[in-house]
Design a protein around this motif. Structure first.
Motif, PDB file in Angstrom:
ATOM      1  N   TYR A 288       0.876  -1.159   0.000  1.00  0.00           N
ATOM      2  CA  TYR A 288       0.000   0.000   0.000  1.00  0.00           C
ATOM      3  C   TYR A 288       0.917   1.213   0.000  1.00  0.00           C
ATOM      4  O   TYR A 288       1.790   1.343   0.862  1.00  0.00           O
ATOM      5  CB  TYR A 288      -0.872  -0.052   1.251  1.00  0.00           C
TER       6      TYR A 288
ATOM      7  N   CYS B 106      -6.549   7.309  -0.643  1.00  0.00           N
ATOM      8  CA  CYS B 106      -7.351   6.189  -0.160  1.00  0.00           C
ATOM      9  C   CYS B 106      -8.691   6.687   0.318  1.00  0.00           C
ATOM     10  O   CYS B 106      -8.771   7.535   1.209  1.00  0.00           O
ATOM     11  CB  CYS B 106      -6.646   5.451   0.977  1.00  0.00           C
ATOM     12  N   ILE B 107      -9.785   6.140  -0.322  1.00  0.00           N
ATOM     13  CA  ILE B 107     -11.119   6.613   0.052  1.00  0.00           C
ATOM     14  C   ILE B 107     -11.739   5.730   1.130  1.00  0.00           C
ATOM     15  O   ILE B 107     -12.918   5.818   1.424  1.00  0.00           O
ATOM     16  CB  ILE B 107     -12.037   6.694  -1.179  1.00  0.00           C
ATOM     17  N   ASP B 108     -10.915   4.855   1.686  1.00  0.00           N
ATOM     18  CA  ASP B 108     -11.339   4.018   2.816  1.00  0.00           C
ATOM     19  C   ASP B 108     -12.622   3.251   2.525  1.00  0.00           C
ATOM     20  O   ASP B 108     -13.493   3.158   3.379  1.00  0.00           O
ATOM     21  CB  ASP B 108     -11.524   4.890   4.072  1.00  0.00           C
ATOM     22  N   CYS B 109     -12.686   2.706   1.282  1.00  0.00           N
ATOM     23  CA  CYS B 109     -13.885   1.940   0.927  1.00  0.00           C
ATOM     24  C   CYS B 109     -13.851   0.534   1.506  1.00  0.00           C
ATOM     25  O   CYS B 109     -14.867  -0.143   1.570  1.00  0.00           O
ATOM     26  CB  CYS B 109     -14.040   1.867  -0.587  1.00  0.00           C
ATOM     27  N   GLY B 110     -12.654   0.072   1.887  1.00  0.00           N
ATOM     28  CA  GLY B 110     -12.554  -1.241   2.526  1.00  0.00           C
ATOM     29  C   GLY B 110     -12.599  -2.408   1.572  1.00  0.00           C
ATOM     30  O   GLY B 110     -12.591  -3.567   1.995  1.00  0.00           O
ATOM     31  N   LEU B 111     -12.636  -2.120   0.277  1.00  0.00           N
ATOM     32  CA  LEU B 111     -12.733  -3.214  -0.692  1.00  0.00           C
ATOM     33  C   LEU B 111     -11.520  -4.136  -0.616  1.00  0.00           C
ATOM     34  O   LEU B 111     -11.634  -5.357  -0.730  1.00  0.00           O
ATOM     35  CB  LEU B 111     -12.878  -2.628  -2.106  1.00  0.00           C
ATOM     36  N   CYS B 112     -10.340  -3.557  -0.401  1.00  0.00           N
ATOM     37  CA  CYS B 112      -9.125  -4.378  -0.357  1.00  0.00           C
ATOM     38  C   CYS B 112      -9.195  -5.374   0.794  1.00  0.00           C
ATOM     39  O   CYS B 112      -8.668  -6.479   0.706  1.00  0.00           O
ATOM     40  CB  CYS B 112      -7.878  -3.509  -0.253  1.00  0.00           C
TER      41      CYS B 112
ATOM     42  N   ARG C   2      -3.192  -2.321   4.221  1.00  0.00           N
ATOM     43  CA  ARG C   2      -2.723  -0.966   4.552  1.00  0.00           C
ATOM     44  C   ARG C   2      -1.938  -0.940   5.863  1.00  0.00           C
ATOM     45  O   ARG C   2      -1.316   0.044   6.194  1.00  0.00           O
ATOM     46  CB  ARG C   2      -3.919  -0.014   4.603  1.00  0.00           C
TER      47      ARG C   2
ATOM     48  N   CYS D 277      -8.268  -2.541  -5.560  1.00  0.00           N
ATOM     49  CA  CYS D 277      -7.991  -1.115  -5.468  1.00  0.00           C
ATOM     50  C   CYS D 277      -7.929  -0.478  -6.859  1.00  0.00           C
ATOM     51  O   CYS D 277      -8.401   0.637  -7.065  1.00  0.00           O
ATOM     52  CB  CYS D 277      -6.702  -0.872  -4.709  1.00  0.00           C
TER      53      CYS D 277
ATOM     54  N   ILE E 118     -11.244   0.482  -8.021  1.00  0.00           N
ATOM     55  CA  ILE E 118     -11.715   1.731  -7.401  1.00  0.00           C
ATOM     56  C   ILE E 118     -11.046   2.951  -8.055  1.00  0.00           C
ATOM     57  O   ILE E 118     -11.709   3.936  -8.397  1.00  0.00           O
ATOM     58  CB  ILE E 118     -11.419   1.723  -5.886  1.00  0.00           C
ATOM     59  N   MET E 119      -9.738   2.834  -8.248  1.00  0.00           N
ATOM     60  CA  MET E 119      -9.002   3.964  -8.825  1.00  0.00           C
ATOM     61  C   MET E 119      -9.507   4.261 -10.236  1.00  0.00           C
ATOM     62  O   MET E 119      -9.651   5.422 -10.633  1.00  0.00           O
ATOM     63  CB  MET E 119      -7.499   3.659  -8.874  1.00  0.00           C
TER      64      MET E 119
ATOM     65  N   LEU F  30      -2.349   2.417  -6.253  1.00  0.00           N
ATOM     66  CA  LEU F  30      -2.276   2.828  -4.856  1.00  0.00           C
ATOM     67  C   LEU F  30      -1.838   1.616  -4.024  1.00  0.00           C
ATOM     68  O   LEU F  30      -1.017   1.724  -3.126  1.00  0.00           O
ATOM     69  CB  LEU F  30      -3.634   3.345  -4.387  1.00  0.00           C
ATOM     70  N   ILE F  31      -2.400   0.455  -4.392  1.00  0.00           N
ATOM     71  CA  ILE F  31      -1.813  -0.794  -3.908  1.00  0.00           C
ATOM     72  C   ILE F  31      -1.176  -1.424  -5.128  1.00  0.00           C
ATOM     73  O   ILE F  31      -1.797  -1.548  -6.176  1.00  0.00           O
ATOM     74  CB  ILE F  31      -2.869  -1.748  -3.332  1.00  0.00           C
TER      75      ILE F  31
HETATM   76  S1  SF4 Z   1      -9.480  -0.434  -2.095  1.00  0.00           S
HETATM   77 FE1  SF4 Z   1      -8.011   1.196  -2.328  1.00  0.00          FE
HETATM   78  S2  SF4 Z   1      -9.214   3.020  -2.000  1.00  0.00           S
HETATM   79 FE2  SF4 Z   1     -10.412   1.333  -1.223  1.00  0.00          FE
HETATM   80  S3  SF4 Z   1      -9.869   1.265   0.908  1.00  0.00           S
HETATM   81 FE3  SF4 Z   1      -8.510  -0.126  -0.132  1.00  0.00          FE
HETATM   82  S4  SF4 Z   1      -6.711   1.102  -0.540  1.00  0.00           S
HETATM   83 FE4  SF4 Z   1      -8.336   2.520  -0.064  1.00  0.00          FE
END
Ligand code: SF4
Ligand code: SF4
Lengths: 470, 301
Positions: A235, A267-273, A284, A301, A304-305, A314-315
């Motif tokens: 990350y 990072c929008i902290d969506c938690g998908l990762c 992270r 990620c 999302i990006m 981002l990752i």
């Molecule tokens: S998927 Fe990417 S944007 Fe979403 S929380 Fe994880 S690191 Fe952040």
């Protein structure tokens, strides 16, 4: 040190419901899975023409002490090949781990493959993450019972196929299939299939990531193979956290420019990762023992990006150094060159050794008890135990002679004249050599020579000694 | 344990600190691990009940497991231990059954059939090697090399009682008594001459005149050893014309004088040897395999 603790000594496993994801690494993983399964599950059924030998292309015949791998027949004498292969695999593992991290864990490990396959089944029957969480929360109503029951039944069937396939590598596959259902298979076959069915079912169905975290030694010592230049799913905390940390897409924090101005990272902290991670961890938090480097969080990620229209990565696969300082890892460094050379040397040696497999083994053992005997006609007799192992796929017709012993008469016990060793068989001979009496206690060195009557194999010689009586 | 680095909670550490700031969390084990430990305890208790386990005084707890063995034609149950297991396996394991079948096959075959069949030959050889070690090697040596004067060499091609399989089989079954009487009255010149003659029969370089004189005295040996000294396998009388010696080791003796002394000793003292009978100790098929083995040892006739 710190005594304040909220965790109990024994903790229940928190069920993980990984979300499905699409992307480069998922495609790669699926590709490896399909290929590996195609090889593993189909290979025992492939036939191979071997004349007298077994007709299974790949067969590990333990009672017969032979490994059959297509054209290659491995004899007990060649077992150091196994050592060579194991050395190559071990060094390859160190090499790969040093360069791209736990690629073995993420894409090739049996635990990963079978867990992945079981998750496919689970998803196919119960649906994706949210549906599975719902089912888990339900009381045991008909829907839950039928869906869970169906999943477990499918797992069990798949586990049985796995156990059966594994066992089929050690015996004739078609025969085993027939014997299994008619109750005639040997007890060890039932045991092996039963054991593997059960362990596959339990380990791939329920234990899953706990194997990696608690049982597997590799995850424990992987860190010693890593260095600052090892590529690992990382990350990019500098980009993700900015100055003030991560933040949801809130009002005034929608575009990258707005976020950067406000000091927040990408990072929008969506938690998908976290949701897609098969071991249920948060990448992270940095490198951790539970991360099997499967790359699914990268796929998640990137998705999302892309949606945000921001650049990917981002990752991403990056080294610790790269994240910290931005300097790319070197490809050629002492470690990669050293491992690379070592692997190359052993591989060349192994291939050479396999290509130059001796067509037969020939050993001579002098009978020591008694060493020399005076015969009725005054000559002296020495006896030798000779073993000839035919490794070529046809019967060998041989001539046994001696070199370097004048006036010797050789006689094969049992009155045999022709030596014929059937294909892939071992022949024991007791050979008597008779020589006119010489000086007491004297010794003469000579050689036994085996020649192929069909002239296809070069003559093989073995040293021996002739002893006169004391 | 899905989130090992829960920073919001203070996790207990083991107390070890490396490099100033590196600590080790004392994270909990999963429950199933603990259960696995309890399961091993349950396992051992079950094991104690089933198998021999605890010493009690001079005895021990026998366990409830049993093995079915056959004794004097009757089946009976014995408490399980590695010994009763061995007995049962020697009686009824697939390998034991297979071995018995093969022994029956050899028992039914003639010597010609055995010699012609490499598999039967290999089987007889490996079985008889064990019998030979048990019954024969004490006297004849592990490789049949013998020990003179009492135990003849079986690894040469000289056979006192005949080297045909039938003759070897009789030797094994009924035993043999070999007796050469002593001739203490032959002394001095006559003894020296007779010894010279005997040595000349097998081509030793002796004084020709002495050997010629000794021929007279040989008359009393002819009864057993034959007019030409060729011996008699019916009596176990040695062939004196060949170069193999079955009572004294002539090839090893240095000078001709020494050789004469050895021969004179046998003439004066005689030799009495006995090969015990094994017909009542070994089964016919065991004798058969042993015959094949002994026949092959030195190259039978
Ligand atoms: S998927 Fe990417 S944007 Fe979403 S929380 Fe994880 S690191 Fe952040
Ligand atoms: S953190 Fe990412 S790479 Fe590691 S196991 Fe989870 S999904 Fe795979």
């Amino acid at each position: 040190m710190s005594v304040e603790t909220e965790e109990k000594l024994y903790q229940k496993r928190i069920a993980i419901h990984p979300k499905s994801v699409k992307g480069t690494f998922r495609t790669f993983k699926t590709g490896v899975l399909v290929l590996a399964y195609a090889v593993f599950f189909l290979l025992p059924w492939l036939r191979w023409d071997r004349g007298d030998g077994p007709s299974q292309a790949v067969l590990f015949d333990i009672p017969g002490r032979r490994f059959y791998i297509f054209e290659l027949i491995v004899h007990p004498q060649d077992i150091y090949w196994l050592a060579g292969a194991l050395i190559i695999f071990a060094w390859l593992l160190f090499f790969v781990t040093g360069v791209v991290g736990r690629a073995f864990c993420g894409y090739f490990c049996f635990q990963t493959l079978w867990t992945d396959a079981f998750m496919f089944i689970e998803r196919w029957i119960q649906g994706d993450r949210q549906k599975r969480i719902n089912i888990d929360k339900m009381p045991w109503n008909p829907e839950k019972i039928s869906k869970k029951g169906l999943t477990w039944a499918a797992w069990l069937l798949f586990a049985w196929i796995t156990g059966f396939t594994f066992t089929a590598y050690w015996t004739d596959a078609y025969g085993l299939l027939n014997d299994f259902f008619t109750g005639r298979a040997p007890y060890p076959a039932y045991f092996t299939i039963g054991f593997l069915t059960l362990t596959t079912f339990v380990v791939a169905g329920f234990v899953r990531e706990q194997v990696c975290i608690y049982m597997c030694p590799y995850s424990r010592f992987q860190a010693v193979m890593f260095d600052k230049e090892t590529l690992i799913p990382s990350y990019d905390y500098k980009r993700g956290e900015g100055e003030k940390g991560r933040a949801h897409l809130g009002r005034g924090l929608k575009t990258r420019e707005e976020r950067q101005a406000a000091g927040y990272g990408d990072c929008i902290d969506c938690g998908l990762c976290v949701q897609v991670c098969p071991t249920g961890i948060d990448i992270r938090n940095g490198l951790q023992i539970a991360c099997i480097n499967c790359g699914l969080c990268i796929d998640a990620c990137n998705e999302i990006m892309d949606k945000q229209g921001w650049e990917r990565g981002l990752i991403r696969y990056a080294s610790e150094q790269e994240i910290e300082t931005g300097s790319k890892p070197r490809v050629f460094k002492p470690k990669t060159i050293g491992y690379g050379l070592a692997i190359l040397v052993v591989t060349v040696f192994l291939i050479y050794s396999i290509l130059h497999q001796a067509p037969m083994d020939f050993s001579v053992n002098q009978v020591r008890n008694p060493l020399a005997v005076t015969l009725a006609d005054g000559r002296v007799q020495n006896s030798y135990e000779i073993k000839i192992n035919n490794k070529v796929p046809r019967p060998l017709r041989l001539d046994l002679g001696v070199e370097g012993l004048a006036d010797a008469e050789i006689e094969i016990a049992g009155g045999k004249k022709d030596i014929e060793v059937p294909s892939d068989k071992l022949l024991h001979l007791l050979v008597r050599v008779k020589l006119p009496a010489g000086a007491k206690n004297s010794q003469q060195n000579f050689r036994f020579v085996l020649t192929d009557k069909d002239g296809q194999i070069k003559p093989v010689a073995m040293n021996a000694t002739f002893n006169m009586p004391r | 344990m899905t989130n090992p680095t829960n920073k919001s909670k203070q996790v207990e550490t083991t107390g070890h600190v490396w490099d100033g700031d590196l600590r080790e969390y004392n994270n909990p084990l999963p429950n199933w691990w603990l259960w696995a430990f309890y399961a091993t305890i349950v396992f051992s208790i079950i094991y104690w009940v089933i198998y021999p386990a605890w010493p009690v005084g001079k005895s021990f707890t026998r366990g409830i497991a049993t093995v079915t063995v056959e004794e004097n034609g009757q089946t009976k149950e014995m408490p399980w231990n590695s010994r009763s297991q061995l007995i049962a396996e020697m009686q009824s394991s697939p390998a034991a059954v297979k071995q018995r079948e093969y022994i029956e096959k050899v028992a039914a075959a003639s010597y010609e059939e055995i010699f012609a069949n490499p598999d039967m030959m290999a089987f007889a050889r490996s079985m008889a090697k064990g019998y030979f070690g048990d019954y024969c090697a004490a006297c004849h040596g592990q490789g049949g090399q013998g020990n003179l004067p009492f135990f003849p060499n079986l690894a040469d091609d000289d056979w006192l009682w005949g080297g045909q399989v039938e003759q070897i089989q009789v030797s094994l079954q009924a035993g043999r008594k070999g007796n050469m009487p002593a001739f203490p009255n032959i002394q001095g010149q006559a003894l020296d001459d007779l010894a010279s003659y005997v040595l000349s029969l097998s081509g030793e370089a002796v004084d020709a005149a002495a050997a010629e004189r000794g021929k007279q005295g040989y008359a009393m040996c002819m009864g057993c050893h034959g007019a030409e000294g060729k011996g008699n396998p019916m009596l176990g009388a040695a062939n004196l014309t060949d170069k193999a010696w079955s009572v004294i080791n002539i090839p090893a003796a240095g000078s001709i004088e020494e050789k004469k002394k050895l021969v004179a000793g046998v003439i004066n003292k005689g030799i009495a040897r006995e090969m015990p009978a094994f017909g009542n100790r070994l089964k016919p098929e065991e004798i058969k395999m042993l015959t094949v083995y002994v026949h092959e040892l030195g190259g039978g006739k």
